[in-house]
Design a protein around this motif. Sequence first.
Motif, short mmCIF file in Angstrom:
data_model
loop_
_atom_site.label_atom_id
_atom_site.label_comp_id
_atom_site.label_asym_id
_atom_site.label_seq_id
_atom_site.Cartn_x
_atom_site.Cartn_y
_atom_site.Cartn_z
N ALA A 148 0.77 -1.26 -0.01
CA ALA A 148 -0.06 0.04 -0.05
C ALA A 148 0.75 1.28 -0.01
N ILE A 149 0.30 2.20 -0.60
CA ILE A 149 0.97 3.75 -0.56
C ILE A 149 -0.11 4.68 -0.11
N CYS A 150 0.33 5.54 0.53
CA CYS A 150 -0.73 6.88 0.77
C CYS A 150 0.19 7.91 0.67
N TYR A 151 -0.39 8.75 -0.34
CA TYR A 151 0.10 10.08 -0.65
C TYR A 151 -1.03 11.37 -0.63
N ARG A 152 -0.25 12.30 -0.27
CA ARG A 152 -1.15 13.42 -0.46
C ARG A 152 -0.49 14.43 -1.41
N ALA A 153 -1.43 15.47 -1.93
CA ALA A 153 -0.82 16.21 -3.01
C ALA A 153 -1.83 17.76 -3.29
N ASP A 154 -1.19 18.66 -3.41
CA ASP A 154 -2.07 19.95 -3.47
C ASP A 154 -2.58 19.89 -5.03
N ILE A 155 -3.85 20.57 -4.81
CA ILE A 155 -4.56 20.83 -6.19
C ILE A 155 -4.37 22.04 -6.80
N ASP A 156 -4.00 22.06 -8.00
CA ASP A 156 -3.96 23.60 -8.64
C ASP A 156 -5.18 23.53 -9.72
N TRP A 157 -6.22 24.10 -9.07
CA TRP A 157 -7.47 24.19 -9.55
C TRP A 157 -7.43 25.05 -11.03
N ARG A 158 -6.46 25.86 -11.26
CA ARG A 158 -6.39 26.42 -12.43
C ARG A 158 -6.17 25.54 -13.55
N ARG A 159 -5.72 24.30 -13.33
CA ARG A 159 -5.72 23.36 -14.39
C ARG A 159 -6.84 22.21 -14.48
N ILE A 160 -7.68 22.52 -13.57
CA ILE A 160 -9.01 21.92 -13.67
C ILE A 160 -10.04 22.30 -14.61
N ALA A 202 -15.89 21.81 -12.55
CA ALA A 202 -14.75 20.85 -11.93
C ALA A 202 -15.51 19.39 -11.56
N ASP A 203 -16.78 19.47 -11.35
CA ASP A 203 -17.47 17.96 -10.67
C ASP A 203 -17.61 17.21 -12.23
N GLN A 204 -17.56 17.71 -13.22
CA GLN A 204 -17.46 16.80 -14.36
C GLN A 204 -16.33 16.25 -14.66
N GLU A 205 -15.30 17.13 -14.54
CA GLU A 205 -13.88 16.82 -14.55
C GLU A 205 -13.66 15.74 -13.48
N ASP A 248 0.60 13.88 -13.05
CA ASP A 248 -0.66 14.83 -13.23
C ASP A 248 -0.61 16.13 -13.01
N ARG A 249 -0.77 16.78 -13.98
CA ARG A 249 -0.40 18.35 -13.97
C ARG A 249 -1.32 19.25 -13.18
N ARG A 250 -2.30 18.50 -12.84
CA ARG A 250 -3.62 19.03 -11.72
C ARG A 250 -3.10 18.76 -10.64
N LEU A 251 -1.94 18.11 -10.18
CA LEU A 251 -1.58 17.86 -8.59
C LEU A 251 -0.07 18.50 -8.53
N THR A 252 0.24 19.13 -7.42
CA THR A 252 1.41 19.74 -7.14
C THR A 252 1.82 18.96 -5.83
N LEU A 260 -9.60 11.04 -1.38
CA LEU A 260 -10.36 11.81 -0.52
C LEU A 260 -9.90 13.29 -0.87
N LEU A 261 -11.09 14.11 -1.42
CA LEU A 261 -10.95 15.35 -2.02
C LEU A 261 -10.98 16.43 -0.77
N PHE A 262 -10.26 17.34 -0.78
CA PHE A 262 -10.48 18.47 0.41
C PHE A 262 -10.26 19.62 -0.72
N SER A 263 -10.48 20.90 0.00
CA SER A 263 -10.89 22.09 -0.86
C SER A 263 -9.26 22.58 -1.34
N ASP A 264 -8.24 22.20 -0.94
CA ASP A 264 -6.90 22.36 -1.82
C ASP A 264 -5.99 21.25 -1.72
#
Length: 151
Positions: free
Chosen positions: A5-17, A21-24, A73-77, A46-50
């Motif tokens: 198993a792997i667990c990771y976290r990443a920030d979301i770059d909402w400008r690239r979504i 957003a819900d459809q994406e 994935d360019r949407r994640l930083t 699990l999706l959070f605000s950022d």
Amino acid sequence: MTLNAICYRADIDWRRIPQPADQEIERTLHRARQLNRLNGVTGALLLFSDHVLQWIEGEADSIADTLDCASRDRRLTSLEVLASGQVASRLFPHCWLYFGDHRHDSGQQEHEFARLAALSGRRSLEGVGAALAPVSGVLKSAEFTHTAMLV
């Protein structure tokens, strides 16, 4: 077969979504679930605000491919692996990819998994699994339905 198993976290770059957003999000989940099914990977996103928190489990090569895909994935930083290693059993055995949308959850900081996702730094795999156990427990009550859906 050794289960990992792997667990990771990443920030979301909402400008690239792409908007809306819900459809994406739905398109992304559909594709991820198809790939997970082909690769024998189960887990949760699990999706959070950022940021996002993802737990993936399966054979080492399969989860490494999934992590590689996420890292490109360019949407994640700022993707950061919080924990990884061998596990005795799957935490999400009946779910190709459980999705929890906590963007508008006013009580999200009360959840241990939310605190886990908000902070950087390496953790024990057992500790991360324990924080996600309540999420997995919600699915346990529908185990037979989920098993039928994983045909």
